[in-house]
Design a protein around this motif. Structure first.
Motif, PDB file in Angstrom:
ATOM      1  N   ALA A  58      32.555 -39.260 -12.283  1.00 45.88           N
ATOM      2  CA  ALA A  58      32.830 -40.121 -13.445  1.00 45.88           C
ATOM      3  C   ALA A  58      32.509 -39.399 -14.751  1.00 45.88           C
ATOM      4  O   ALA A  58      33.251 -39.510 -15.730  1.00 45.88           O
ATOM      5  CB  ALA A  58      32.030 -41.416 -13.333  1.00 45.88           C
ATOM      6  N   GLN A  59      31.404 -38.658 -14.770  1.00 43.89           N
ATOM      7  CA  GLN A  59      31.014 -37.910 -15.974  1.00 43.89           C
ATOM      8  C   GLN A  59      32.079 -36.876 -16.338  1.00 43.89           C
ATOM      9  O   GLN A  59      32.462 -36.752 -17.505  1.00 43.89           O
ATOM     10  CB  GLN A  59      29.668 -37.219 -15.741  1.00 43.89           C
ATOM     11  CG  GLN A  59      29.208 -36.352 -16.896  1.00 43.89           C
ATOM     12  CD  GLN A  59      27.948 -35.552 -16.573  1.00 43.89           C
ATOM     13  OE1 GLN A  59      27.510 -35.477 -15.432  1.00 43.89           O
ATOM     14  NE2 GLN A  59      27.382 -34.946 -17.593  1.00 43.89           N
ATOM     15  N   LEU A  60      32.557 -36.156 -15.348  1.00 46.06           N
ATOM     16  CA  LEU A  60      33.566 -35.123 -15.612  1.00 46.06           C
ATOM     17  C   LEU A  60      34.897 -35.736 -16.031  1.00 46.06           C
ATOM     18  O   LEU A  60      35.576 -35.218 -16.921  1.00 46.06           O
ATOM     19  CB  LEU A  60      33.739 -34.237 -14.377  1.00 46.06           C
ATOM     20  CG  LEU A  60      32.504 -33.415 -13.993  1.00 46.06           C
ATOM     21  CD1 LEU A  60      32.695 -32.780 -12.628  1.00 46.06           C
ATOM     22  CD2 LEU A  60      32.185 -32.383 -15.048  1.00 46.06           C
ATOM     23  N   THR A  61      35.252 -36.865 -15.415  1.00 45.64           N
ATOM     24  CA  THR A  61      36.482 -37.571 -15.792  1.00 45.64           C
ATOM     25  C   THR A  61      36.386 -38.065 -17.222  1.00 45.64           C
ATOM     26  O   THR A  61      37.324 -37.911 -18.010  1.00 45.64           O
ATOM     27  CB  THR A  61      36.742 -38.749 -14.831  1.00 45.64           C
ATOM     28  OG1 THR A  61      36.905 -38.226 -13.509  1.00 45.64           O
ATOM     29  CG2 THR A  61      37.972 -39.533 -15.231  1.00 45.64           C
ATOM     30  N   GLU A  62      35.238 -38.639 -17.579  1.00 46.66           N
ATOM     31  CA  GLU A  62      35.026 -39.155 -18.939  1.00 46.66           C
ATOM     32  C   GLU A  62      35.143 -38.056 -19.984  1.00 46.66           C
ATOM     33  O   GLU A  62      35.653 -38.272 -21.074  1.00 46.66           O
ATOM     34  CB  GLU A  62      33.648 -39.816 -19.027  1.00 46.66           C
ATOM     35  CG  GLU A  62      33.331 -40.401 -20.388  1.00 46.66           C
ATOM     36  CD  GLU A  62      31.944 -41.020 -20.415  1.00 46.66           C
ATOM     37  OE1 GLU A  62      31.159 -40.659 -21.323  1.00 46.66           O
ATOM     38  OE2 GLU A  62      31.650 -41.846 -19.541  1.00 46.66           O
ATOM     39  N   LYS A  63      34.700 -36.853 -19.633  1.00 43.88           N
ATOM     40  CA  LYS A  63      34.763 -35.724 -20.565  1.00 43.88           C
ATOM     41  C   LYS A  63      36.150 -35.063 -20.580  1.00 43.88           C
ATOM     42  O   LYS A  63      36.369 -34.119 -21.311  1.00 43.88           O
ATOM     43  CB  LYS A  63      33.689 -34.702 -20.224  1.00 43.88           C
ATOM     44  CG  LYS A  63      32.282 -35.215 -20.483  1.00 43.88           C
ATOM     45  CD  LYS A  63      31.254 -34.152 -20.196  1.00 43.88           C
ATOM     46  CE  LYS A  63      29.862 -34.647 -20.455  1.00 43.88           C
ATOM     47  NZ  LYS A  63      29.541 -34.831 -21.856  1.00 43.88           N
ATOM     48  N   GLY A  64      37.042 -35.546 -19.724  1.00 41.95           N
ATOM     49  CA  GLY A  64      38.397 -35.012 -19.694  1.00 41.95           C
ATOM     50  C   GLY A  64      38.515 -33.646 -19.057  1.00 41.95           C
ATOM     51  O   GLY A  64      39.446 -32.892 -19.362  1.00 41.95           O
ATOM     52  N   ILE A  65      37.599 -33.308 -18.156  1.00 42.49           N
ATOM     53  CA  ILE A  65      37.601 -31.998 -17.512  1.00 42.49           C
ATOM     54  C   ILE A  65      38.378 -32.080 -16.201  1.00 42.49           C
ATOM     55  O   ILE A  65      38.101 -32.930 -15.353  1.00 42.49           O
ATOM     56  CB  ILE A  65      36.156 -31.520 -17.248  1.00 42.49           C
ATOM     57  CG1 ILE A  65      35.429 -31.322 -18.585  1.00 42.49           C
ATOM     58  CG2 ILE A  65      36.148 -30.234 -16.426  1.00 42.49           C
ATOM     59  CD1 ILE A  65      33.961 -31.021 -18.457  1.00 42.49           C
ATOM     60  N   ASP A  66      39.356 -31.198 -16.051  1.00 40.02           N
ATOM     61  CA  ASP A  66      40.076 -31.071 -14.782  1.00 40.02           C
ATOM     62  C   ASP A  66      39.052 -30.576 -13.759  1.00 40.02           C
ATOM     63  O   ASP A  66      38.425 -29.525 -13.956  1.00 40.02           O
ATOM     64  CB  ASP A  66      41.224 -30.069 -14.940  1.00 40.02           C
ATOM     65  CG  ASP A  66      41.997 -29.852 -13.651  1.00 40.02           C
ATOM     66  OD1 ASP A  66      41.947 -30.718 -12.748  1.00 40.02           O
ATOM     67  OD2 ASP A  66      42.669 -28.804 -13.556  1.00 40.02           O
ATOM     68  N   HIS A  67      38.859 -31.335 -12.688  1.00 32.72           N
ATOM     69  CA  HIS A  67      37.784 -30.988 -11.770  1.00 32.72           C
ATOM     70  C   HIS A  67      38.050 -31.442 -10.344  1.00 32.72           C
ATOM     71  O   HIS A  67      38.942 -32.242 -10.092  1.00 32.72           O
ATOM     72  CB  HIS A  67      36.469 -31.597 -12.250  1.00 32.72           C
ATOM     73  CG  HIS A  67      36.445 -33.089 -12.131  1.00 32.72           C
ATOM     74  ND1 HIS A  67      37.059 -33.912 -13.051  1.00 32.72           N
ATOM     75  CD2 HIS A  67      35.921 -33.910 -11.185  1.00 32.72           C
ATOM     76  CE1 HIS A  67      36.892 -35.171 -12.685  1.00 32.72           C
ATOM     77  NE2 HIS A  67      36.216 -35.201 -11.549  1.00 32.72           N
ATOM     78  N   GLU A  68      37.208 -30.915  -9.476  1.00 35.14           N
ATOM     79  CA  GLU A  68      37.178 -31.297  -8.069  1.00 35.14           C
ATOM     80  C   GLU A  68      35.718 -31.240  -7.645  1.00 35.14           C
ATOM     81  O   GLU A  68      35.002 -30.305  -8.004  1.00 35.14           O
ATOM     82  CB  GLU A  68      38.014 -30.309  -7.269  1.00 35.14           C
ATOM     83  CG  GLU A  68      38.000 -30.519  -5.787  1.00 35.14           C
ATOM     84  CD  GLU A  68      38.774 -29.442  -5.036  1.00 35.14           C
ATOM     85  OE1 GLU A  68      38.709 -29.474  -3.801  1.00 35.14           O
ATOM     86  OE2 GLU A  68      39.414 -28.585  -5.672  1.00 35.14           O
ATOM     87  N   VAL A  69      35.275 -32.237  -6.893  1.00 33.95           N
ATOM     88  CA  VAL A  69      33.914 -32.251  -6.365  1.00 33.95           C
ATOM     89  C   VAL A  69      34.008 -32.107  -4.856  1.00 33.95           C
ATOM     90  O   VAL A  69      34.655 -32.915  -4.192  1.00 33.95           O
ATOM     91  CB  VAL A  69      33.170 -33.554  -6.739  1.00 33.95           C
ATOM     92  CG1 VAL A  69      31.772 -33.558  -6.139  1.00 33.95           C
ATOM     93  CG2 VAL A  69      33.103 -33.716  -8.255  1.00 33.95           C
ATOM     94  N   ARG A  70      33.388 -31.049  -4.337  1.00 36.33           N
ATOM     95  CA  ARG A  70      33.423 -30.775  -2.899  1.00 36.33           C
ATOM     96  C   ARG A  70      32.014 -30.874  -2.319  1.00 36.33           C
ATOM     97  O   ARG A  70      31.089 -30.262  -2.832  1.00 36.33           O
ATOM     98  CB  ARG A  70      33.945 -29.378  -2.601  1.00 36.33           C
ATOM     99  CG  ARG A  70      35.367 -29.141  -2.997  1.00 36.33           C
ATOM    100  CD  ARG A  70      35.794 -27.783  -2.515  1.00 36.33           C
ATOM    101  NE  ARG A  70      37.123 -27.439  -2.964  1.00 36.33           N
ATOM    102  CZ  ARG A  70      37.787 -26.383  -2.518  1.00 36.33           C
ATOM    103  NH1 ARG A  70      37.236 -25.573  -1.629  1.00 36.33           N
ATOM    104  NH2 ARG A  70      38.991 -26.129  -2.966  1.00 36.33           N
ATOM    105  N   GLN A  71      31.917 -31.605  -1.227  1.00 38.90           N
ATOM    106  CA  GLN A  71      30.665 -31.631  -0.482  1.00 38.90           C
ATOM    107  C   GLN A  71      30.981 -31.050   0.895  1.00 38.90           C
ATOM    108  O   GLN A  71      31.597 -31.700   1.729  1.00 38.90           O
ATOM    109  CB  GLN A  71      30.108 -33.040  -0.375  1.00 38.90           C
ATOM    110  CG  GLN A  71      28.704 -33.060   0.188  1.00 38.90           C
ATOM    111  CD  GLN A  71      28.066 -34.423   0.066  1.00 38.90           C
ATOM    112  OE1 GLN A  71      28.647 -35.411   0.464  1.00 38.90           O
ATOM    113  NE2 GLN A  71      26.875 -34.459  -0.502  1.00 38.90           N
ATOM    114  N   THR A  72      30.595 -29.817   1.084  1.00 34.33           N
ATOM    115  CA  THR A  72      30.981 -29.092   2.280  1.00 34.33           C
ATOM    116  C   THR A  72      30.039 -29.386   3.440  1.00 34.33           C
ATOM    117  O   THR A  72      28.843 -29.602   3.241  1.00 34.33           O
ATOM    118  CB  THR A  72      31.019 -27.579   2.015  1.00 34.33           C
ATOM    119  OG1 THR A  72      29.732 -27.159   1.575  1.00 34.33           O
ATOM    120  CG2 THR A  72      32.048 -27.244   0.948  1.00 34.33           C
TER     121      THR A  72
END
Length: 129
Positions: A58-72
Protein backbone atom coordinates in the motif's frame (compact mmCIF):
# COMPACT_ATOMS: atom_id res chain seq x y z
CA UNK A 1 15.91 0.52 -14.41
CA UNK A 2 15.11 -1.97 -11.66
CA UNK A 3 16.01 -1.89 -7.97
CA UNK A 4 15.86 -4.97 -5.74
CA UNK A 5 15.57 -4.47 -1.99
CA UNK A 6 16.01 -7.13 0.66
CA UNK A 7 13.29 -6.65 3.27
CA UNK A 8 12.87 -7.99 6.77
CA UNK A 9 10.48 -6.46 9.32
CA UNK A 10 13.21 -4.84 11.44
CA UNK A 11 14.91 -1.44 11.67
CA UNK A 12 17.62 -2.38 9.13
CA UNK A 13 14.99 -3.82 6.78
CA UNK A 14 12.83 -0.73 7.03
CA UNK A 15 15.88 1.49 6.45
CA UNK A 16 16.63 -0.51 3.30
CA UNK A 17 13.07 -0.04 2.04
CA UNK A 18 13.17 3.70 2.77
CA UNK A 19 16.45 4.07 0.87
CA UNK A 20 15.11 1.97 -2.01
CA UNK A 21 12.00 4.14 -2.20
CA UNK A 22 14.16 7.27 -2.40
CA UNK A 23 16.30 5.71 -5.14
CA UNK A 24 13.25 4.50 -7.09
CA UNK A 25 11.63 7.94 -6.94
CA UNK A 26 14.83 9.72 -7.93
CA UNK A 27 15.61 7.35 -10.81
CA UNK A 28 12.06 6.57 -11.90
CA UNK A 29 12.82 2.90 -11.31
CA UNK A 30 10.79 -0.21 -10.76
CA UNK A 31 11.18 -1.68 -7.27
CA UNK A 32 11.20 -5.39 -6.43
CA UNK A 33 10.95 -6.14 -2.70
CA UNK A 34 12.28 -9.54 -1.60
CA UNK A 35 11.42 -11.17 1.74
CA UNK A 36 12.39 -14.74 2.61
CA UNK A 37 12.77 -17.03 5.56
CA UNK A 38 16.17 -18.14 6.75
CA UNK A 39 17.01 -21.43 5.03
CA UNK A 40 13.41 -22.60 4.95
CA UNK A 41 12.38 -21.23 8.36
CA UNK A 42 9.14 -19.43 7.58
CA UNK A 43 8.16 -18.93 11.22
CA UNK A 44 11.15 -16.76 12.17
CA UNK A 45 11.12 -13.00 12.65
CA UNK A 46 12.69 -12.26 9.25
CA UNK A 47 9.71 -13.78 7.41
CA UNK A 48 7.22 -10.92 7.18
CA UNK A 49 3.59 -11.54 8.04
CA UNK A 50 0.87 -10.78 5.48
CA UNK A 51 -0.07 -7.51 7.23
CA UNK A 52 3.49 -6.19 6.91
CA UNK A 53 3.58 -7.03 3.21
CA UNK A 54 0.14 -5.54 2.59
CA UNK A 55 1.17 -2.32 4.35
CA UNK A 56 4.39 -2.17 2.32
CA UNK A 57 2.47 -2.77 -0.92
CA UNK A 58 0.00 0.00 0.00
CA UNK A 59 2.85 2.40 0.83
CA UNK A 60 4.54 1.81 -2.52
CA UNK A 61 1.24 2.12 -4.40
CA UNK A 62 0.45 5.38 -2.60
CA UNK A 63 3.85 6.78 -3.61
CA UNK A 64 3.18 5.81 -7.23
CA UNK A 65 6.15 3.44 -7.46
CA UNK A 66 5.99 0.62 -10.00
CA UNK A 67 6.70 -2.36 -7.77
CA UNK A 68 6.41 -6.02 -6.96
CA UNK A 69 6.56 -7.61 -3.50
CA UNK A 70 7.91 -11.16 -3.43
CA UNK A 71 7.94 -13.48 -0.46
CA UNK A 72 10.04 -16.41 -1.54
CA UNK A 73 9.69 -19.91 -0.11
CA UNK A 74 12.36 -21.85 -1.97
CA UNK A 75 14.40 -22.58 1.17
CA UNK A 76 17.50 -20.70 -0.01
CA UNK A 77 19.63 -18.45 2.18
CA UNK A 78 18.36 -14.84 2.14
CA UNK A 79 21.44 -13.62 0.22
CA UNK A 80 20.90 -16.30 -2.42
CA UNK A 81 17.25 -15.27 -2.76
CA UNK A 82 18.16 -11.60 -3.18
CA UNK A 83 20.90 -12.37 -5.70
CA UNK A 84 18.67 -14.79 -7.61
CA UNK A 85 15.86 -12.24 -7.93
CA UNK A 86 18.35 -9.53 -8.89
CA UNK A 87 19.68 -11.73 -11.70
CA UNK A 88 16.15 -12.67 -12.82
CA UNK A 89 14.98 -9.05 -13.13
CA UNK A 90 18.35 -7.76 -14.37
CA UNK A 91 18.64 -5.37 -11.43
CA UNK A 92 20.69 -2.21 -11.72
CA UNK A 93 20.89 -1.78 -7.94
CA UNK A 94 20.40 -3.90 -4.82
CA UNK A 95 19.57 -2.19 -1.53
CA UNK A 96 20.18 -4.00 1.77
CA UNK A 97 20.01 -3.04 5.42
CA UNK A 98 23.00 -3.77 7.62
CA UNK A 99 23.47 -4.01 11.35
CA UNK A 100 26.54 -4.00 13.49
CA UNK A 101 27.88 -7.46 14.27
CA UNK A 102 30.94 -8.63 16.10
CA UNK A 103 33.66 -10.38 14.09
CA UNK A 104 32.87 -13.62 15.95
CA UNK A 105 29.16 -13.28 15.12
CA UNK A 106 30.01 -12.92 11.43
CA UNK A 107 32.30 -15.93 11.55
CA UNK A 108 29.78 -18.19 13.30
CA UNK A 109 26.59 -17.25 11.45
CA UNK A 110 27.81 -15.67 8.22
CA UNK A 111 26.46 -12.43 6.88
CA UNK A 112 23.71 -11.93 4.33
CA UNK A 113 24.94 -8.42 3.63
CA UNK A 114 28.51 -9.60 3.16
CA UNK A 115 27.48 -12.29 0.67
CA UNK A 116 25.35 -9.83 -1.31
CA UNK A 117 28.14 -7.26 -1.36
CA UNK A 118 30.70 -9.82 -2.55
CA UNK A 119 28.57 -11.74 -5.05
CA UNK A 120 26.30 -9.10 -6.63
CA UNK A 121 26.82 -8.36 -10.31
CA UNK A 122 25.36 -4.86 -9.96
CA UNK A 123 25.79 -1.93 -7.61
CA UNK A 124 24.81 -2.48 -3.96
CA UNK A 125 23.65 0.21 -1.54
CA UNK A 126 24.04 -0.85 2.11
CA UNK A 127 22.23 1.29 4.68
CA UNK A 128 22.08 1.37 8.46
CA UNK A 129 18.94 1.98 10.48
Amino acid sequence: MTIVVGYIPSPPGLAAVDAAIEEAQRRGSRLVVVNSGVMGDYSGPSFADPQDLDALDAQLTEKGIDHEVRQTTRGLAPAEEILSVAAEVDADLIVIGVRRRSPLGKLVTGSTAQQVLLDATCAVLAVKA
